[in-house]
Design a protein around this motif. Structure first.
Motif, mmCIF file in Angstrom:
data_model
loop_
_atom_site.group_PDB
_atom_site.id
_atom_site.type_symbol
_atom_site.label_atom_id
_atom_site.label_comp_id
_atom_site.label_asym_id
_atom_site.label_seq_id
_atom_site.Cartn_x
_atom_site.Cartn_y
_atom_site.Cartn_z
ATOM 1 N N LEU A 1 -14.215 -50.394 -19.812
ATOM 2 C CA LEU A 1 -15.123 -50.177 -18.687
ATOM 3 C C LEU A 1 -14.834 -48.820 -18.068
ATOM 4 O O LEU A 1 -13.697 -48.349 -18.081
ATOM 5 N N VAL A 2 -15.868 -48.224 -17.499
ATOM 6 C CA VAL A 2 -15.675 -46.992 -16.730
ATOM 7 C C VAL A 2 -15.059 -47.363 -15.375
ATOM 8 O O VAL A 2 -15.384 -48.397 -14.792
ATOM 9 N N ASP A 3 -14.169 -46.531 -14.895
ATOM 10 C CA ASP A 3 -13.492 -46.781 -13.628
ATOM 11 C C ASP A 3 -14.400 -46.326 -12.469
ATOM 12 O O ASP A 3 -14.551 -45.129 -12.234
ATOM 13 N N PRO A 4 -14.978 -47.268 -11.730
ATOM 14 C CA PRO A 4 -15.943 -46.871 -10.698
ATOM 15 C C PRO A 4 -15.296 -46.155 -9.517
ATOM 16 O O PRO A 4 -15.984 -45.450 -8.771
ATOM 17 N N ALA A 5 -13.994 -46.295 -9.351
ATOM 18 C CA ALA A 5 -13.326 -45.576 -8.269
ATOM 19 C C ALA A 5 -12.779 -44.235 -8.751
ATOM 20 O O ALA A 5 -12.756 -43.263 -7.999
ATOM 21 N N GLY A 6 -12.352 -44.177 -10.009
ATOM 22 C CA GLY A 6 -11.719 -42.960 -10.520
ATOM 23 C C GLY A 6 -12.715 -41.842 -10.782
ATOM 24 O O GLY A 6 -12.442 -40.667 -10.491
ATOM 25 N N VAL A 7 -13.886 -42.195 -11.322
ATOM 26 C CA VAL A 7 -14.868 -41.178 -11.690
ATOM 27 C C VAL A 7 -15.286 -40.318 -10.488
ATOM 28 O O VAL A 7 -15.300 -39.084 -10.578
ATOM 29 N N PRO A 8 -15.586 -40.926 -9.339
ATOM 30 C CA PRO A 8 -15.956 -40.093 -8.175
ATOM 31 C C PRO A 8 -14.822 -39.182 -7.688
ATOM 32 O O PRO A 8 -15.102 -38.107 -7.144
ATOM 33 N N VAL A 9 -13.583 -39.615 -7.884
ATOM 34 C CA VAL A 9 -12.445 -38.779 -7.479
ATOM 35 C C VAL A 9 -12.425 -37.501 -8.303
ATOM 36 O O VAL A 9 -12.238 -36.390 -7.775
ATOM 37 N N ILE A 10 -12.673 -37.640 -9.601
ATOM 38 C CA ILE A 10 -12.681 -36.466 -10.481
ATOM 39 C C ILE A 10 -13.919 -35.609 -10.180
ATOM 40 O O ILE A 10 -13.855 -34.379 -10.143
ATOM 41 N N ALA A 11 -15.048 -36.280 -9.941
ATOM 42 C CA ALA A 11 -16.273 -35.534 -9.627
ATOM 43 C C ALA A 11 -16.110 -34.721 -8.340
ATOM 44 O O ALA A 11 -16.511 -33.548 -8.278
ATOM 45 N N ALA A 12 -15.513 -35.326 -7.318
ATOM 46 C CA ALA A 12 -15.353 -34.625 -6.041
ATOM 47 C C ALA A 12 -14.482 -33.378 -6.215
ATOM 48 O O ALA A 12 -14.755 -32.319 -5.638
ATOM 49 N N TRP A 13 -13.456 -33.527 -7.030
ATOM 50 C CA TRP A 13 -12.574 -32.369 -7.278
ATOM 51 C C TRP A 13 -13.340 -31.269 -8.013
ATOM 52 O O TRP A 13 -13.317 -30.103 -7.603
ATOM 53 N N ILE A 14 -14.034 -31.627 -9.094
ATOM 54 C CA ILE A 14 -14.764 -30.607 -9.871
ATOM 55 C C ILE A 14 -15.822 -29.940 -8.993
ATOM 56 O O ILE A 14 -15.984 -28.711 -9.010
ATOM 57 N N ASP A 15 -16.516 -30.748 -8.193
ATOM 58 C CA ASP A 15 -17.554 -30.183 -7.325
ATOM 59 C C ASP A 15 -16.968 -29.252 -6.264
ATOM 60 O O ASP A 15 -17.665 -28.381 -5.754
ATOM 61 N N SER A 16 -15.699 -29.458 -5.925
ATOM 62 C CA SER A 16 -15.078 -28.637 -4.878
ATOM 63 C C SER A 16 -14.542 -27.309 -5.411
ATOM 64 O O SER A 16 -14.168 -26.428 -4.635
ATOM 65 N N LEU A 17 -14.482 -27.165 -6.731
ATOM 66 C CA LEU A 17 -13.863 -25.959 -7.289
ATOM 67 C C LEU A 17 -14.811 -24.768 -7.157
ATOM 68 O O LEU A 17 -15.997 -24.876 -7.505
ATOM 69 N N PRO A 18 -14.287 -23.641 -6.705
ATOM 70 C CA PRO A 18 -15.139 -22.459 -6.588
ATOM 71 C C PRO A 18 -15.515 -21.939 -7.974
ATOM 72 O O PRO A 18 -14.687 -21.948 -8.883
ATOM 73 N N PRO A 19 -16.757 -21.479 -8.137
ATOM 74 C CA PRO A 19 -17.155 -20.908 -9.429
ATOM 75 C C PRO A 19 -16.256 -19.725 -9.779
ATOM 76 O O PRO A 19 -15.756 -19.049 -8.873
ATOM 77 N N PRO A 20 -16.040 -19.482 -11.052
ATOM 78 C CA PRO A 20 -15.115 -18.417 -11.468
ATOM 79 C C PRO A 20 -15.575 -17.045 -10.988
ATOM 80 O O PRO A 20 -16.756 -16.823 -10.818
#
Ligand code: HEC
Ligand code: HEC
Length: 366
Positions: free
Chosen positions: A347-366
């Motif tokens: 199963l996909v982890d419904p709590a873990g996926v948003p944690v990773i998404a929030a981090w990626i979305d917070s990263l400044p573009p190169p």
């Protein structure tokens, strides 16, 4: 808008999957062939199941023989067995888990490599899986020989009976136990715990995973130091290995901790996966030079803004503010071919996926 993995061009995905299957087989001889649910041949991959090693080890057939309980009926934990919890957990398909360790009296963990502890002979670690309030399985890692090669560790899961009176060893695993989840066979334990993946074999009972305040009577790094259980002690006071307190820490730390627990067992500098297959490292390390800022963590150095070498689930491993092109995200957020971790979940982890998404979305573009 965050497209699911399914929206990747089908032809490209299929092509890549075919190539990957060949690669994965070449890279990990313990993967047991094409069907992920097929029980793997036992003898080739694991410690002996019968007598004959140094200590005359005989593989336990019932959980009650392993020393976890002094009274399995009453579920009384035996003296000397200590419960612990890693601060970041592996997602195991909704299972609620408990873990215990037995360190033989008057022994120490060899902590000369702080990132990959080596346990004394006789160490036992257990992990219990509960689903819907029922005990499903309890897993055992037992060190039966002096080194950390695979033959020195015995690994097996025990399946609980319906009345929870005892649990029986299932070396070949169980497919769809209770119609839902698999209990891994012994070869699958090796895919994550094998010494070729993770020198030292233990994953949650480790320096960074225990470097938090487990509360009064709890097991944490400070207690191991106080009880003189490590050959090399970290200096200072807990937390001994603080992570960067830079801006963004509340978003970054949970994500990197999640990847450490769920991915770092294979994607670490001492693993055959990182050395032979894909150089991505998702495990945090204790050395100050890897903790002085987020940018110097292995996760940032080997994944953020780094092109994906297998090119199958996004252009980059982690592409700032672009989960759709981040293979780390896409492989976490799917089940089946290309899923990560490749074993141990359905199963996909419904709590873990948003944690990773929030981090990626917070990263400044190169
Ligand atoms: C998907 C990878 C994976 C597979 C497959 C897997 N484990 Fe683990 N195991 C982990 C991780 C990661 C931890 C630590 C995090 C946690 O417990 O939540 C862990 C923890 C444990 C622990 C607690 C001690 C420790 O290392 O922290 C035991 C005992 C254990 N596993 C036994 C087994 C056995 C036996 C099998 C096979 C039947 C198995 N595991 C299969 C990844 C895996
Ligand atoms: C049991 C070992 C194991 C674990 C645990 C594991 N991986 Fe992997 N990973 C592999 C192997 C082997 C490959 C190469 C074969 C493949 O691509 O499927 C791989 C490949 C990858 C790739 C492709 C890299 C590229 O350059 O294209 C990504 C991304 C990845 N893993 C992410 C993760 C993430 C994220 C996690 C945790 C959620 C994780 N892995 C956990 C074994 C593992």
């Amino acid at each position: 808008m965050r497209p699911s993995f399914a929206s990747f061009p089908l032809a490209a995905t299929r092509l890549a999957a075919a190539g990957l299957a060949a690669l994965a087989l070449g890279a990990c001889g313990d993967d047991g062939g094409g069907d992920p649910d097929a029980p793997a041949p036992d003898a080739q991959v694991d410690a002996p199941t019968d007598a004959g090693t140094d200590g005359g080890f005989v593989a336990p057939t019932m959980l009650s023989e392993t020393g976890l309980y002094s009274d399995i009926g009453a579920k009384t934990i035996a003296a000397g067995v200590v419960e612990f919890r890693p601060r970041w957990e592996l997602w195991s398909d909704e299972a609620v888990k408990r873990r215990w360790i037995l360190l033989p009296p008057d022994t120490r963990i060899d902590s000369s490599d702080m990132d990959f502890w080596s346990f004394p002979v006789g160490t036992k670690l257990w992990k219990e899986f509960v689903r819907g309030g029922d005990r499903i399985e309890t897993r055992l890692l037992q060190k039966i020989g002096p080194d950390d090669e695979n033959a020195s560790w015995f690994m097996v899961a025990f399946q609980w009976d319906g009345g929870e009176t005892d649990a029986v060893a299932v070396p070949g695993g169980v497919v769809d136990d209770q119609g839902v989840n698999d209990i891994p066979d012994r070869a699958k334990c090796r895919q994550c715990h094998g010494s070729n993946r993770n020198p030292g074999v233990g994953l949650g009972f480790s320096a960074l995973q225990l470097d938090y305040d487990a509360g009064a009577g709890g097991m944490d790094l400070a207690r191991l130091v106080a009880e003189d259980r490590l050959t090399v002690e970290p200096t200072g006071a807990a937390p001994y290995f603080p992570l960067p307190a830079e801006t963004g820490a509340p978003v970054i730390e949970p994500a990197l901790g999640y990847l450490h627990a769920n991915c770092g067992g294979c994607h670490n500098p001492r693993s055959d996966v990182a050395m032979n297959t894909v150089p991505v490292q998702l495990r945090l390390l204790t050395a100050a030079e890897h903790r002085s800022s987020w940018a110097v963590t292995p996760t940032y150095e080997t994944a953020v803004n780094v092109l994906a070498t297998l090119g199958s689930a996004g252009s980059h491993l982690v592409r700032p503010a672009d989960t759709a092109q981040s293979a780390v995200y896409n492989r976490l957020n799917r089940v089946g071919a290309l899923q990560m971790p490749p074993v141990g979940r359905e199963l996909v982890d419904p709590a873990g996926v948003p944690v990773i998404a929030a981090w990626i979305d917070s990263l400044p573009p190169p």
